[in-house]
Motif scaffolding. Structure first.
Motif, PDB file in Angstrom:
ATOM      1  N   ALA A 194      -4.734  34.289 -29.582  1.00  0.00           N
ATOM      2  CA  ALA A 194      -4.304  34.735 -30.909  1.00  0.00           C
ATOM      3  C   ALA A 194      -2.849  35.178 -30.940  1.00  0.00           C
ATOM      4  CB  ALA A 194      -5.210  35.874 -31.376  1.00  0.00           C
ATOM      5  N   ALA A 195      -2.312  35.644 -29.809  1.00  0.00           N
ATOM      6  CA  ALA A 195      -0.905  36.064 -29.782  1.00  0.00           C
ATOM      7  C   ALA A 195       0.038  34.915 -30.097  1.00  0.00           C
ATOM      8  CB  ALA A 195      -0.570  36.657 -28.413  1.00  0.00           C
ATOM      9  N   HIS A 196      -0.420  33.679 -29.890  1.00  0.00           N
ATOM     10  CA  HIS A 196       0.416  32.511 -30.160  1.00  0.00           C
ATOM     11  C   HIS A 196       0.393  32.109 -31.634  1.00  0.00           C
ATOM     12  CE1 HIS A 196       1.150  31.670 -25.893  1.00  0.00           C
ATOM     13  NE2 HIS A 196      -0.103  32.006 -25.692  1.00  0.00           N
ATOM     14  N   LEU A 197      -0.412  32.787 -32.445  1.00  0.00           N
ATOM     15  CA  LEU A 197      -0.587  32.385 -33.842  1.00  0.00           C
ATOM     16  C   LEU A 197       0.100  33.306 -34.837  1.00  0.00           C
ATOM     17  CD1 LEU A 197      -2.650  30.508 -32.526  1.00  0.00           C
ATOM     18  CD2 LEU A 197      -4.238  31.030 -34.360  1.00  0.00           C
ATOM     19  N   VAL A 198       0.871  34.259 -34.360  1.00  0.00           N
ATOM     20  CA  VAL A 198       1.406  35.279 -35.270  1.00  0.00           C
ATOM     21  C   VAL A 198       2.930  35.318 -35.218  1.00  0.00           C
ATOM     22  CG1 VAL A 198      -0.651  36.730 -35.184  1.00  0.00           C
ATOM     23  CG2 VAL A 198       1.143  37.047 -33.469  1.00  0.00           C
ATOM     24  N   GLY A 199       3.510  35.780 -36.324  1.00  0.00           N
ATOM     25  CA  GLY A 199       4.941  36.007 -36.379  1.00  0.00           C
ATOM     26  C   GLY A 199       5.755  34.746 -36.609  1.00  0.00           C
ATOM     27  N   PRO A 200       7.051  34.917 -36.822  1.00  0.00           N
ATOM     28  CA  PRO A 200       7.929  33.782 -37.125  1.00  0.00           C
ATOM     29  C   PRO A 200       8.118  32.825 -35.952  1.00  0.00           C
ATOM     30  CG  PRO A 200       9.208  35.801 -36.850  1.00  0.00           C
ATOM     31  CD  PRO A 200       7.768  36.207 -36.872  1.00  0.00           C
ATOM     32  N   GLU A 201       7.750  33.249 -34.755  1.00  0.00           N
ATOM     33  CA  GLU A 201       7.853  32.368 -33.588  1.00  0.00           C
ATOM     34  C   GLU A 201       6.500  31.798 -33.174  1.00  0.00           C
ATOM     35  OE1 GLU A 201      11.433  34.312 -31.041  1.00  0.00           O
ATOM     36  OE2 GLU A 201       9.710  35.611 -31.364  1.00  0.00           O
ATOM     37  N   GLY A 202       5.461  32.063 -33.973  1.00  0.00           N
ATOM     38  CA  GLY A 202       4.125  31.581 -33.655  1.00  0.00           C
ATOM     39  C   GLY A 202       3.953  30.110 -33.969  1.00  0.00           C
ATOM     40  N   VAL A 203       2.909  29.520 -33.428  1.00  0.00           N
ATOM     41  CA  VAL A 203       2.664  28.089 -33.618  1.00  0.00           C
ATOM     42  C   VAL A 203       2.481  27.738 -35.101  1.00  0.00           C
ATOM     43  CG1 VAL A 203       1.130  26.160 -33.049  1.00  0.00           C
ATOM     44  CG2 VAL A 203       1.736  27.834 -31.291  1.00  0.00           C
ATOM     45  N   PRO A 204       1.738  28.534 -35.898  1.00  0.00           N
ATOM     46  CA  PRO A 204       1.626  28.172 -37.316  1.00  0.00           C
ATOM     47  C   PRO A 204       2.979  28.094 -38.016  1.00  0.00           C
ATOM     48  CG  PRO A 204      -0.079  29.741 -36.741  1.00  0.00           C
ATOM     49  CD  PRO A 204       0.831  29.665 -35.562  1.00  0.00           C
ATOM     50  N   ALA A 205       3.859  29.058 -37.763  1.00  0.00           N
ATOM     51  CA  ALA A 205       5.184  29.031 -38.391  1.00  0.00           C
ATOM     52  C   ALA A 205       5.979  27.810 -37.943  1.00  0.00           C
ATOM     53  CB  ALA A 205       5.945  30.310 -38.050  1.00  0.00           C
ATOM     54  N   LEU A 206       5.856  27.441 -36.677  1.00  0.00           N
ATOM     55  CA  LEU A 206       6.581  26.275 -36.167  1.00  0.00           C
ATOM     56  C   LEU A 206       6.037  24.981 -36.772  1.00  0.00           C
ATOM     57  CD1 LEU A 206       6.902  27.319 -32.415  1.00  0.00           C
ATOM     58  CD2 LEU A 206       8.653  27.462 -34.198  1.00  0.00           C
ATOM     59  N   LEU A 207       4.722  24.907 -36.981  1.00  0.00           N
ATOM     60  CA  LEU A 207       4.156  23.725 -37.631  1.00  0.00           C
ATOM     61  C   LEU A 207       4.566  23.652 -39.102  1.00  0.00           C
ATOM     62  CD1 LEU A 207       0.562  23.595 -36.091  1.00  0.00           C
ATOM     63  CD2 LEU A 207       2.489  22.067 -35.607  1.00  0.00           C
ATOM     64  N   GLU A 208       4.617  24.806 -39.755  1.00  0.00           N
ATOM     65  CA  GLU A 208       5.075  24.822 -41.150  1.00  0.00           C
ATOM     66  C   GLU A 208       6.512  24.324 -41.249  1.00  0.00           C
ATOM     67  OE1 GLU A 208       2.475  28.248 -43.403  1.00  0.00           O
ATOM     68  OE2 GLU A 208       4.242  28.891 -42.268  1.00  0.00           O
ATOM     69  N   ALA A 209       7.326  24.657 -40.262  1.00  0.00           N
ATOM     70  CA  ALA A 209       8.713  24.192 -40.261  1.00  0.00           C
ATOM     71  C   ALA A 209       8.793  22.677 -40.119  1.00  0.00           C
ATOM     72  CB  ALA A 209       9.493  24.871 -39.135  1.00  0.00           C
ATOM     73  N   GLN A 210       7.728  22.063 -39.606  1.00  0.00           N
ATOM     74  CA  GLN A 210       7.677  20.604 -39.471  1.00  0.00           C
ATOM     75  C   GLN A 210       7.034  19.939 -40.684  1.00  0.00           C
ATOM     76  OE1 GLN A 210       6.580  19.045 -35.515  1.00  0.00           O
ATOM     77  NE2 GLN A 210       6.419  21.165 -34.841  1.00  0.00           N
ATOM     78  N   GLY A 211       6.721  20.723 -41.703  1.00  0.00           N
ATOM     79  CA  GLY A 211       6.209  20.152 -42.943  1.00  0.00           C
ATOM     80  C   GLY A 211       4.727  20.301 -43.167  1.00  0.00           C
ATOM     81  N   TYR A 212       4.003  20.910 -42.231  1.00  0.00           N
ATOM     82  CA  TYR A 212       2.570  21.118 -42.410  1.00  0.00           C
ATOM     83  C   TYR A 212       2.319  22.347 -43.270  1.00  0.00           C
ATOM     84  CZ  TYR A 212       1.561  17.519 -38.989  1.00  0.00           C
ATOM     85  OH  TYR A 212       1.475  16.313 -38.343  1.00  0.00           O
ATOM     86  N   ARG A 213       1.193  22.346 -43.950  1.00  0.00           N
ATOM     87  CA  ARG A 213       0.773  23.502 -44.752  1.00  0.00           C
ATOM     88  C   ARG A 213      -0.368  24.195 -44.034  1.00  0.00           C
ATOM     89  NH1 ARG A 213       0.149  20.816 -50.818  1.00  0.00           N
ATOM     90  NH2 ARG A 213       2.301  19.980 -51.007  1.00  0.00           N
ATOM     91  N   LEU A 214      -0.212  25.484 -43.775  1.00  0.00           N
ATOM     92  CA  LEU A 214      -1.273  26.240 -43.111  1.00  0.00           C
ATOM     93  C   LEU A 214      -1.810  27.300 -44.057  1.00  0.00           C
ATOM     94  CD1 LEU A 214       0.546  25.120 -40.568  1.00  0.00           C
ATOM     95  CD2 LEU A 214      -1.022  26.611 -39.327  1.00  0.00           C
ATOM     96  N   ARG A 215      -3.133  27.323 -44.148  1.00  0.00           N
ATOM     97  CA  ARG A 215      -3.812  28.290 -45.019  1.00  0.00           C
ATOM     98  C   ARG A 215      -4.811  29.074 -44.197  1.00  0.00           C
ATOM     99  NH1 ARG A 215      -8.699  28.354 -47.892  1.00  0.00           N
ATOM    100  NH2 ARG A 215      -9.213  26.233 -47.175  1.00  0.00           N
ATOM    101  N   ARG A 216      -4.685  30.380 -44.246  1.00  0.00           N
ATOM    102  CA  ARG A 216      -5.650  31.187 -43.512  1.00  0.00           C
ATOM    103  C   ARG A 216      -6.998  31.144 -44.223  1.00  0.00           C
ATOM    104  NH1 ARG A 216      -5.481  37.421 -41.169  1.00  0.00           N
ATOM    105  NH2 ARG A 216      -7.598  37.307 -40.318  1.00  0.00           N
ATOM    106  N   ILE A 217      -8.056  30.921 -43.441  1.00  0.00           N
ATOM    107  CA  ILE A 217      -9.406  30.876 -43.973  1.00  0.00           C
ATOM    108  C   ILE A 217     -10.087  32.190 -43.647  1.00  0.00           C
ATOM    109  CG2 ILE A 217     -11.606  29.644 -43.965  1.00  0.00           C
ATOM    110  CD1 ILE A 217     -10.117  27.225 -42.849  1.00  0.00           C
ATOM    111  N   PRO A 218     -10.527  32.942 -44.643  1.00  0.00           N
ATOM    112  CA  PRO A 218     -11.171  34.253 -44.370  1.00  0.00           C
ATOM    113  C   PRO A 218     -12.555  34.083 -43.763  1.00  0.00           C
ATOM    114  CG  PRO A 218     -11.220  33.761 -46.734  1.00  0.00           C
ATOM    115  CD  PRO A 218     -10.411  32.665 -46.085  1.00  0.00           C
TER     116      PRO A 218
END
Length: 264
Positions: free
Chosen positions: A240-264
């Protein structure tokens, strides 16, 4: 429970996969499987994890021993500032270790071993291990593998290895008082608390953090983008530490054009 879980979509909104933040050790009684996680497990065509062969403990132990052992090392206490040596003695006693057992153990390996003394949970109940079992009969792909992951620690300069050891010893009293703190944050999906933990303890040293967290995030995001573009839809399960913050994998994928939505 609400562990971090994301739906990954392309720019046109097509769902390309899912990403869940894992924790590598848990008590047996913890209930973490949500309906959304179960749906992602059922819908995914393949699983992507850090290490695929987690069930081969003997091989991982051999790899660890081969990397972790060196002759003619200074005593473990001498690899710490004098002020931390009494805490080291207390930690060794709490873990039923003797200093002599670490005479040939490299500093990074000693730090990882000592960190387990006050850790809560059992790696046998880790989320990544449970998900691998769920994907029997489906493809499981690894981002690193045990040897490559341990080699990251082994290649750290001795100064950074000693920073790791000092952080483990310094944090040992707090860890003993509340060993479930990070488990609670993970189970609640508390992204702020998880992100704060990526700047504490071992990861407080910027050089160590770069090697163990942010550089890996960049490599993983680069490897995942072409995988997401293919037809099979993956469930990506990493710490989970890799999924948070501006340096996390989700943010890096968003920078490549992907849309990430958190699912509750």
């Amino acid at each position: 429970p609400a562990p971090l879980l994301y739906e990954i979509a392309s720019a046109d909104g097509s769902v390309e996969g899912w990403m869940v933040g894992t924790i590598h050790a848990l008590p047996a009684f913890v209930k973490w499987r949500t309906p959304a996680i179960e749906k992602a497990v059922t819908s995914a065509d393949l699983l992507v994890v850090e290490i695929a062969a987690l069930g081969d403990g003997a091989d991982i132990a051999r790899t660890f021993a081969a990397l972790a052992t060196s002759p003619d090392l200074p005593p473990l206490s001498e690899r710490l500032p004098p002020a931390l040596r009494p805490r080291l003695a207390e930690l060794l006693e709490r873990g039923d270790f003797t200093a002599r057992e670490f005479a040939a153990t490299e500093t990074w390996a000693a730090a990882l071993t000592l960190a387990r003394i006050d850790a809560a949970g059992d790696p046998a109940n880790g989320v990544d291990r449970a998900l691998i079992a769920e994907f029997t009969g489906r493809r499981v792909r690894e981002l690193e593998g045990a040897a490559a992951q341990l080699a990251l620690f082994d290649r750290l300069p001795e100064a950074q290895q000693r920073a790791m050891l000092a952080a483990v010893v310094e944090e040992s009293a707090a860890a003993a008082r509340d060993p479930e703190r990070l488990q609670r944050a993970w189970l609640a999906g508390d992204a702020k608390a998880i992100e704060a933990s990526t700047r504490e303890g071992v990861l407080a040293d910027p050089a160590v953090r770069e090697v163990l967290l942010t550089a890996r995030n960049r490599r993983w995001a680069a490897a995942l983008a072409p995988l997401l573009a293919e037809a099979p839809r993956p469930l990506i399960a990493v710490g989970a530490a890799h999924l948070v913050g501006p340096e996390g994998v989700p943010a890096l994928l968003e920078a490549q054009g992907y849309r990430l939505r958190r699912i509750p």
